[in-house]
Scaffold this motif. Structure first.
Motif, PDB file in Angstrom:
ATOM      1  N   LEU A   1       0.851  -1.183   0.000  1.00 42.97           N
ATOM      2  CA  LEU A   1       0.000   0.000   0.000  1.00 42.97           C
ATOM      3  C   LEU A   1       0.886   1.233   0.000  1.00 42.97           C
ATOM      4  O   LEU A   1       1.652   1.450   0.937  1.00 42.97           O
ATOM      5  N   ILE A   2       0.816   2.024  -1.073  1.00 48.70           N
ATOM      6  CA  ILE A   2       1.643   3.228  -1.217  1.00 48.70           C
ATOM      7  C   ILE A   2       0.787   4.458  -0.943  1.00 48.70           C
ATOM      8  O   ILE A   2      -0.266   4.639  -1.574  1.00 48.70           O
ATOM      9  N   ILE A   3       1.267   5.290  -0.012  1.00 48.26           N
ATOM     10  CA  ILE A   3       0.568   6.544   0.322  1.00 48.26           C
ATOM     11  C   ILE A   3       1.465   7.691  -0.132  1.00 48.26           C
ATOM     12  O   ILE A   3       2.579   7.873   0.379  1.00 48.26           O
ATOM     13  N   ARG A   4       1.003   8.449  -1.128  1.00 47.39           N
ATOM     14  CA  ARG A   4       1.792   9.548  -1.677  1.00 47.39           C
ATOM     15  C   ARG A   4       1.422  10.854  -0.982  1.00 47.39           C
ATOM     16  O   ARG A   4       0.254  11.090  -0.683  1.00 47.39           O
ATOM     17  N   ILE A   5       2.448  11.698  -0.719  1.00 44.82           N
ATOM     18  CA  ILE A   5       2.228  13.004  -0.088  1.00 44.82           C
ATOM     19  C   ILE A   5       2.122  14.042  -1.191  1.00 44.82           C
ATOM     20  O   ILE A   5       3.068  14.246  -1.970  1.00 44.82           O
ATOM     21  N   GLU A   6       0.983  14.697  -1.256  1.00 40.27           N
ATOM     22  CA  GLU A   6       0.750  15.707  -2.287  1.00 40.27           C
ATOM     23  C   GLU A   6       1.461  17.005  -1.925  1.00 40.27           C
ATOM     24  O   GLU A   6       1.408  17.466  -0.778  1.00 40.27           O
ATOM     25  N   ASP A   7       2.198  17.566  -2.942  1.00 43.20           N
ATOM     26  CA  ASP A   7       3.024  18.754  -2.707  1.00 43.20           C
ATOM     27  C   ASP A   7       2.172  20.001  -2.568  1.00 43.20           C
ATOM     28  O   ASP A   7       1.114  20.136  -3.200  1.00 43.20           O
ATOM     29  N   GLU A   8       2.673  20.905  -1.753  1.00 47.08           N
ATOM     30  CA  GLU A   8       2.098  22.227  -1.579  1.00 47.08           C
ATOM     31  C   GLU A   8       3.205  23.253  -1.789  1.00 47.08           C
ATOM     32  O   GLU A   8       4.352  23.015  -1.419  1.00 47.08           O
TER      33      GLU A   8
END
Length: 911
Positions: A229-236
């Motif tokens: 399970l891959i959880i990607r961090i969305e850039d800000e």
């Protein structure tokens, strides 16, 4: 579920490899009980078929491996298919290998698969075989916004397994953010599978998280494979772009072209690459000085270029820029940062040095040298103390005589005008110079003239001068051998103002030979001694006298009076090389060369002739033959003896002047002149010789040697006369012993004792001759006589034959050795061969017979052995080569003595 990470540990192979590499360890490979699983005849891929109890078999196992690649075993003992399987037979087996890699222990478990023939009852959830058409246990895309504000815990997604329809499923997760750093960032509800995030995350620190999800039953069975399970961090866009330097410093040359690159700036942004958050735009927001605008910046690359050609270092030598970088592709809402940029303008030589005045006036006294008379200044707008600013001065006109030079003062950049050659007021009262100035660096401006000029007027001031010796060298001609008192014009100096020589007095400063005197008032010269052009101090017939001229005020000048000595025929030709060598074996003549110190008009061609000396026969012994104008060949006649001769030779020049030279000729026994070491007094005409000290010493040594020989012979003869001419009686008691070794020593001594006196004759038919002829050619025998007086008979070495008769073990020693070729050296060998033969034959036969026996009339151990030629066909040859030295003492070197020894030998011999 971790079985994939522990694949590749075969049970038996692992044990065998560990036994090979670690022989000191004992590996226990015990088999556990067999497990039977009932399965349908057709199995799908990734299908759960049952579970085995691994802990019961091996509790400490940390490596699990299946011998059948179609089956996979998880850590909890769950067995899954990896491929679709069709059981062709009713049974199928495979082995599960359990190993502990720490203590090298291994166990195996046999799994038996049987095809089920009836439907199983629902007894255990993990043993129930299900078929499903759709699976939801698969990765689901998931992401978390960076720096999220919550509320926390923040729901992300739900993970769910299809097996929850038939079983009670508990969900769990592992990985970074759960049980590894950052801890407890994520968690999942055990019963529902809902996944939550507990706090904000920074994408620049963690770009994504890779978790592993598990679905298990309450009793620990795993109906599903572990789920990645891959959880990607969305850039800000939470990071400002940053310049790599706080202040950029560049340089560009003045007057450069439009579009010239000045430099490049660069910025970085930590946000996610290839997004608007990191798409940067560069720009110049301010320039000082503001006008004119001379720089521009590329918005994407940050390259700064010139936008104008009006860069002038003499106006502005430096510009300061304020630059900006903004993300979001430069949109107004993007984040921005500023920095400073300093651009220095480099100097080029676009300005010529300019004289501060167009004309200068100065003055200098005549006859002054190495004096500074003027300094000229220039102005240059280029950068100070550079090649573009430093000036080089030159005199363009007016310095044709080389009286002036101009140099640059490196400190002030001024031109310094100096006088390097004296000026003469009487010749010129004013000199006008044109000077120019350029820079050290080439001029790059657009001006038509590449040099500025100025005019310098130099006034020459008169000075009361002393006499002038001009020209400095004056010549007169006087014949050599002119009578003493001969007068000639001498040296003249004059007053430069009046151009007159009156009132000037002269004095001689240097006269090397003291040949002349100088008149004090007129400067004329008078010979004081006879002049000789051929004197050693005269070069090329010139004789120099130094003269000092003084005016009435005491001012002086110095000059040289050069006297040219005219040649007269006052020298006869002579022969410089008065000692010559004729190597008689290789040459019969020698070349005679004459020289004449007079001028060539009084010199060759020469005539050579022999000068007759009373009571001598020069013409009978020597002859002269002319070779050329200056050389003749002297050759001997009638084969003169070796020695040194004196030959008077007269040489006459073309005008009849002649001179006799006594030439010493050494007639020598040599090959080259260096080999001739003749050191005797000159011979007279009749060839008489006076011996040198080495010849006398050689004669004395020879006489002493002769006396020694005579004394030895007389003593030997007297000793032999006292002996009775019979053989000693004890010869009958002597025995012969075997000897194959010849002792070193002289083989030419003839004994003078009683033994040899009775047996050796003086003729060629003596011992040597008979003994030599009695031995076969090429053979060699050695006989030694023992137990008596020591006597040896040795034959001459002739035709390869050799006999030795030697007696041992007694007082005294007698040796008889014949001479080479049958000649006996000792004078007392007087008896003929017949006497010797009749006396020795019966005795030798008796001795040879007794030699072969001892006191008991048996064979003795020391009987005679004969060594002789071994016969034809033998590759070994004769053993005689091993018992004597075949080479003789050669005296051939006496025929090739060096010249100095030959001379000594000839002096000792009567020729």
């Amino acid at each position: 579920m971790a079985a994939a990470g522990h694949a590749g540990f075969p049970g038996g192979a692992l044990c065998r490899q560990l036994l090979l590499t670690l022989a000191i360890l004992t590996v226990a490979c015990d088999a556990c009980k067999t497990v039977t699983l009932h399965v349908p005849s057709k199995l799908d891929a990734e299908k759960f078929i049952g579970r085995v109890n691994l802990k019961e078999c091996f509790k400490s196992a940390n490596a699990i491996h299946s011998s059948d690649p179609d089956f996979q075993i998880l850590e909890d003992g769950s067995v899954y298919t990896t491929n679709a399987i069709l059981l062709s037979s009713e049974k199928r087996t495979f082995t599960i290998s359990l190993a502990n890699t720490e203590n090298q222990e291994e166990k195996t478990m046999l799994v038996l698969l049987e095809r089920q023939t009836k439907v199983l009852k629902r007894r255990h959830s993990q043993e129930k075989v299900l078929r499903r058409s759709k699976r939801r246990w698969a990765p689901i895309p998931c992401s978390v916004p960076e720096n999220s504000l919550g509320p926390f815990p923040l729901f992300l997604q739900q993970i769910q397994s299809d097996t929850a329809q038939n079983y009670t499923i508990y969900y769990s997760i592992r990985g970074p953010g759960v049980d590894r750093e950052p801890l407890n960032l994520f968690y999942v509800e055990r019963d529902t599978g809902n996944l939550f995030c507990t706090r904000p995350v920074d994408r620049e620190q963690y770009e994504s998280f890779e978790l592993v999800a598990f679905a298990t039953t309450p009793d620990g069975y795993t109906p599903e494979l572990p789920l990645p399970l891959i959880i990607r961090i969305e850039d800000e866009n939470d990071n400002y772009p940053i310049f790599t330097e706080t202040t950029y410093i560049f340089a560009v040359s003045e007057n450069c072209r439009i579009g010239t690159t000045v430099g490049q700036v660069c910025a970085t942004d930590k946000d996610e690459p290839d997004t608007l958050h990191t798409r940067l735009k560069y720009s110049i927001i301010e320039q000082l000085p503001a006008s004119p605008v001379v720089f521009s910046m590329h918005p994407t690359t940050g390259v700064i270029t010139t936008s104008s050609s009006q860069l002038d270092r003499e106006v502005f030598d430096k510009y300061q820029l304020k630059i900006k970088v903004q993300d979001m592709d430069g949109q107004y809402f993007g984040l921005q940062t500023t920095s400073a940029c300093v651009i220095n303008i480099d100097d080029v030589n676009d300005n010529l040095p300019t004289f501060t005045r167009s004309s200068y006036v100065t003055s200098v006294e005549e006859n002054r040298i190495d004096v500074e008379i003027l300094r000229v200044t220039v102005e240059d707008k280029d950068l100070i103390n550079t090649a573009n600013w430093r000036a080089n001065f030159t005199i363009l006109k007016g310095n044709e005589n080389g009286n002036f030079k101009i140099v640059t003062d490196p400190k002030t950049n001024e031109g310094v005008l100096c006088v390097v050659k004296p000026l003469n007021y009487e010749e010129k009262q004013q000199v006008t110079l044109q000077i120019g100035a350029v820079n050290e660096a080439p001029y790059s401006g657009s001006s038509r003239s590449a040099m500025n000029t100025a005019t310098v007027t130099v006034n020459v001031q008169n000075q009361d001068e002393g006499p002038e010796c001009s020209p400095a060298v004056q010549t007169v001609r006087i014949k050599e051998n002119a009578p003493v008192g001969t007068q000639s014009s001498g040296y003249k100096a004059y007053d430069p103002d009046t151009r007159s020589s009156s009132g000037i007095r002269y004095k001689k400063l240097n006269d090397p030979q003291g040949w002349v005197t100088i008149n004090e008032n007129s400067g004329s010269v008078t010979t004081f001694r006879s002049l000789d052009r051929e004197a050693e101090t005269i070069r090329n017939g010139m004789y120099n006298v130094t003269v000092l001229a003084t005016d009435k005020d005491g001012r002086t000048c110095t000059g040289i009076l050069e006297i040219i000595l005219e040649d007269v025929n006052d020298n006869g030709p002579s022969i410089p090389k008065q000692q010559v060598i004729i190597c008689k074996p290789v040459m019969s003549s020698v070349e005679i060369v004459a020289v004449d110190p007079d001028e060539p008009i009084h010199g060759p061609p020469f005539d050579f002739s022999l000068e007759q000396v009373p009571s001598s026969d020069i013409y009978r012994m020597w002859r002269l033959t002319k070779i050329n104008d200056t050389a003749a060949r002297l050759s001997y006649l009638n084969d003169p003896q070796f020695g040194q001769y004196t030959v008077p030779i007269r040489v006459t020049d073309r005008l009849g002047q002649s001179l006799v030279t006594q030439v010493k000729v050494a007639v020598c026994d040599c090959v080259t002149e260096n080999d001739c070491n003749l050191r005797v007094s000159p011979r007279t005409d009749n060839g008489g010789v006076m011996l040198g000290k080495w010849a006398i010493l050689a004669i004395l040594l020879g006489i002493a040697l002769l006396f020694c020989i005579l004394f030895t012979l007389i003593c030997g003869a007297s000793g032999a006369a006292k002996k009775p001419k019979v053989f000693p009686d004890d010869l009958a008691q002597q025995n012969l012993i075997v000897s194959n070794t010849e002792a070193p020593g002289d083989d030419r001594v003839c004994s003078t004792n009683g033994f040899s006196a009775h047996t050796v004759g003086s003729s060629a038919q003596g011992i040597c001759g008979t003994m030599g002829s009695g031995v076969k050619g090429g053979g060699q025998e050695t006989i030694e006589m023992v137990k008596g007086g020591h006597q040896t008979l040795e034959s001459c070495r002739g035709a390869g034959q050799h006999h030795t008769l030697e007696s041992c073990k007694g007082g005294g020693q007698h040796t008889l050795d014949s001479c080479r070729g049958g000649q006996v050296v000792a004078e007392n060998c007087k008896y003929a061969h017949s006497e010797w033969y009749s006396f020795t034959q019966p005795r030798l036969g008796e001795r040879l017979r007794l030699c072969d026996q001892d006191t008991d009339h048996t064979h003795a151990q020391d009987y005679v052995l004969t060594y002789k030629y071994e016969g034809r066909g033998s590759t070994a040859g004769s053993v005689g080569c091993c018992s004597e030295r075949q080479e003789e003492d050669g005296l051939d070197f006496l025929d090739h003595l060096e010249p100095k020894f030959r001379t000594l030998a000839e002096a000792c011999m009567k020729r």
